[in-house]
Motif scaffolding. Structure first.
Motif: not given
Lengths: 432, 360
Positions: B157-175
């Motif tokens: 799977a490939l999930v897209t997100f922006g540079d702004g989303a990279a600062s969100q907690g969700d992205t860190h939890e997901a990673m």
């Protein structure tokens, strides 16, 4: 085909027509520019929804148009199918000819005038209590209407003269919102509200566009910076003579005193860098700018604009004459982009060009200081040997943010500027 | 302790195969020259659609729309790099990527119109509905990829997100979660440099987004997001490796939002026009066009023909969109659940009955 004004922003209620790109009778291609409107956020160009003839233009430049109102009527449109017949997206579709005031009456749930700030919960409470938000004086931040304001308004309304019966507030939901909403009409709202009383001839207009931006900027500057103004008197005979000689040299071009003052300010700022600064409140840091970008306040019928001369210290007087000419003309023609209108590190306002000897300018926030130039007038001056004689005199007002700099520094700054402008030969030393 | 200066940009060098001048500086890899002509034509069509959608919002036909102008290469590279059984988990700006996977382009308009048909994603496309909550889809992507792993499907799977989303907690939890569980997922950051009005340097202090992979024990890559050839090859390789169980991966596609954040935004308020002009030189379409012209695979007639075909395709897309506007409003109930729950079935009946009453 009638084209109704859509929500061109996000949750927009109205906008001001800035310019038409077409006239009645013109043929317009689909997606060609139709008109520009200014929302509280930006100027938006609306492309024509169809190709066809512009039969009727229903709003003039400067008019405020509300979402859902018919703006333009197209005839012989050959591309009508290209949209959904003017159904505006996400916007309520009020009946065609209702004015905004009547509109509020027509539907109890209609939003009141958009200038009222209130949370959805408060709006709901107002509906339930049958209070028109436009009548309520908000005590929250920036006039936001709070729940207690609504309750107070409901209470005052249900109070018979002199009596105090808070219980009736509870009964207020029974009062039809419809009836209350009718009092949105300004003439009727005067009796109970502590807000501005309106007389029949008074007009209310929304604070939008450039005016609103200025209002917000001024309020922010006033709320944040601690303004102090210091004024100094300059005897500028030599400056007057110098300008005359420069103008003779530049002829047929002519310059005002502004390029010389800009030059002097840019030079003095090198010695007083803390006046060429901004306060970053969030970071609690003072940012001392390396470059000297001088903002120039320009008076315009539509409102104050502040174009910026970049790197003023690195330009010759001749270059400043040209650049200032371009900026001031551009400001009046509304052709300047944000690159020309942002990024000042210090500002000059030439209030004296119209009138007023001394002013207390408001800082162009978040800059630390602004210089006000008064008019040059002939006055009686006492010379060093006590002789009194006529001379050309100008007052300079320096407003500074006392959080960042102190009065002593401000006075020294002003004295240095005075020395340079009274003895403009000093400007020669600043040639680049 | 501070890192050595420049070390991260050196450790995550920008991968490029087709440079700004349209010169091939690497291998074509999995793409062939004729295929690039098709990609070029697709990009032109997508650009025209994007511009048209902007106008449709101004004309009151649709609601808020988020343009993808400038990000075509990143999106098409990501989508075409995936295999047929792989999944795409997009955001609200990824209509080019969705289209490349087989989602009709009018879905971008459905989304902006609030039309329920936006939920009718063709199953074979293997695309999630567009997510508007910033970064929420990174968690969905992890969940999806984890399920692929648990079901032993040979799919990534490939999930897209922006540079702004990279600062969100969700992205860190997901990673974190994704790397701990070794899911077959590519975190694909379309770094377009602006989170609405917040520039990248106010988003993060790190030099690159890619280096965040280090913290989660993943491999990270920084690729020129305006270079279709580089993106598609990278994603292709990583998808293959992810299917073999080597994931997850983080890809930073360095690109630029040439337009506004959305139709409700005015970027001239917060960014300098010379920055936009600089990035226009790196425009993905212009770059591919130069390459194809240089190779004799495209000429002026071919460009004109691509434009003409693009306009026709956009018109056809709009026609399908308009037809969907005539649909029975009860479509509202059709595309959320495969089978209606009893409560929703009852609601639907009441809705239909009420609609009839109103008609009379």
């Amino acid at each position: 085909m009638e084209w109704k004004f859509p929500d061109v922003g996000e949750g927009l209620h109205e906008a001001q027509v800035v310019a038409w790109h077409v006239h009645e009778g013109d043929h317009v291609e689909r997606d060609a520019p139709l008109l520009d409107v200014e929302t509280d956020k930006s100027v938006v160009t609306i492309p024509s929804p169809v190709a066809g003839t512009v039969e009727k233009v229903l709003f003039r430049e400067g008019d405020t148009v509300h979402v859902g109102e018919v703006v333009v009527v197209f005839g012989g449109a050959d591309g009508v199918a290209s949209d959904d017949g003017g159904r505006s997206s996400g916007a309520p579709a009020p009946a065609a000819e209702v004015s905004p005031t009547v509109d509020a009456t027509a539907s109890p749930s209609a939003e009141p005038s958009p200038v009222v700030l209130a949370t959805p919960a408060v709006r709901r409470l107002a509906r339930e209590l049958g209070v028109a938000l436009t009548e309520v004086r908000g005590t929250g931040e920036r006039g936001r209407v709070l729940a207690e304001d609504v309750r107070r308004a409901a209470e005052q309304r249900s109070e018979p003269a002199g009596g105090h019966q808070p219980e009736q507030v509870q009964g207020a939901p029974g009062q039809p919102a419809r009836a209350r909403a009718e009092t949105v009409a300004p003439v009727e709202s005067a009796s109970e509200t502590p807000a501005v009383e309106l007389q029949p001839a008074d007009q209310r207009r929304p604070l939008v566009g450039v005016r609103r931006r200025i209002a917000d900027n001024m309020a922010r500057a006033w709320a944040h910076a601690v303004h102090v103004t210091v004024v100094e008197e300059l005897v500028v005979d030599e400056l007057v003579a110098l300008r005359e000689r420069i103008n003779a040299y530049l002829a047929p071009q002519r310059m005002s005193y502004l390029p010389l003052v800009v030059k002097a300010v840019a030079s003095v700022l090198a010695r007083f860098p803390e006046f060429n600064a901004s306060l970053d409140e969030e970071a609690r840091e003072i940012v001392v700018h390396a470059q000297r970008h001088i903002g120039i306040a320009v008076d315009d019928p539509e409102g104050l604009l502040v174009p910026v001369v970049r790197d003023a210290d690195r330009r010759s007087v001749r270059e400043l004459v040209t650049e200032l000419g371009r900026l001031i003309e551009g400001a009046r023609q509304h052709t300047l982009g944000p690159a020309d209108l942002t990024g000042s590190t210090f500002t000059i306002t030439n209030f004296g060009s119209i009138g007023g000897i001394v002013a207390t300018p408001i800082i162009n926030y978040p800059n630390v200081a602004i210089l006000g130039m008064g008019p040059i007038r002939r006055r009686a001056v006492v010379r060093a040997d006590d002789r009194v004689e006529p001379a050309s005199v100008m007052f300079l007002s320096l407003t500074f943010d006392h959080r960042v700099v102190d009065g002593g520094a401000a006075s020294r700054f002003l004295v240095a500027l005075k020395a340079m402008l009274e003895n403009p030969a000093a400007l020669l030393t600043e040639l680049v | 302790m501070p890192m050595q200066a420049g070390s991260m940009e050196e450790q995550f060098p920008l991968i490029q195969r087709l440079n700004e001048d349209g010169e091939l500086v690497g291998e074509l890899g999995i793409v062939d020259e004729q295929g690039l002509v098709d990609v070029y034509r697709s990009m032109v069509m997508l650009r025209r659609f994007d511009e048209r959608a902007w106008n449709l919002q101004r004309q009151g036909v649709i609601g808020t729309y988020a343009p993808f102008k400038g990000q075509e290469a990143a999106q098409l590279g990501a989508a075409y790099g995936l295999g047929a059984r792989d999944w795409l988990v997009p955001t609200y700006r990824d209509w080019a990527a969705c289209w490349a996977r087989g989602v009709p382009l009018e879905h971008g308009l459905f989304f902006a119109k609030g039309h329920p048909r936006m939920g009718a994603v063709p199953e074979e496309a293997r695309v999630f509905p567009a997510q508007v909550v910033i970064a929420a889809q990174t968690l969905h992507g992890v969940g999806l990829a984890w399920s692929l792993k648990l079901r032993r499907e040979a799919a990534a799977a490939l999930v897209t997100f922006g540079d702004g989303a990279a600062s969100q907690g969700d992205t860190h939890e997901a990673m974190n979660f994704g790397s701990v569980f070794g899911v077959p997922l590519i975190f694909f950051c379309e770094n377009n440099h602006w989170a609405i009005s917040v520039p990248l340097e106010r988003q993060m202090r790190s030099e690159t987004v890619a280096q965040r992979a280090l913290a989660y024990g993943m491999e990270g890559f920084r690729v020129d997001g305006n270079d279709y050839v580089a993106v598609v090859n990278l994603v292709h390789d990583l998808a293959e490796r992810a299917r073999r169980g080597e994931g997850p991966f983080l890809v930073e596609a360095v690109t630029y939002r040439l337009g506004a954040h959305t139709t409700a935004d005015d970027p001239t308020k917060y960014r300098a026009s010379d920055e936009e002009q600089r990035w226009e030189q790196r425009d993905p379409i212009r770059r591919l066009e130069r390459f194809l012209l240089g190779r004799g695979l495209l000429d002026d007639a071919g460009i004109a023909e691509a434009e003409e075909a693009a306009l026709q395709e956009v018109e056809a897309t709009l026609e399908r969109f308009r037809q969907a506007l005539e649909e029975d409003p009860a479509v509202l109930f059709d595309h959320v659940y495969a089978e209606l729950t009893p409560q929703l079935a009852a609601q639907r009946d009441r809705f239909v009955a009420r609609a009839k009453e109103v008609e009379h």
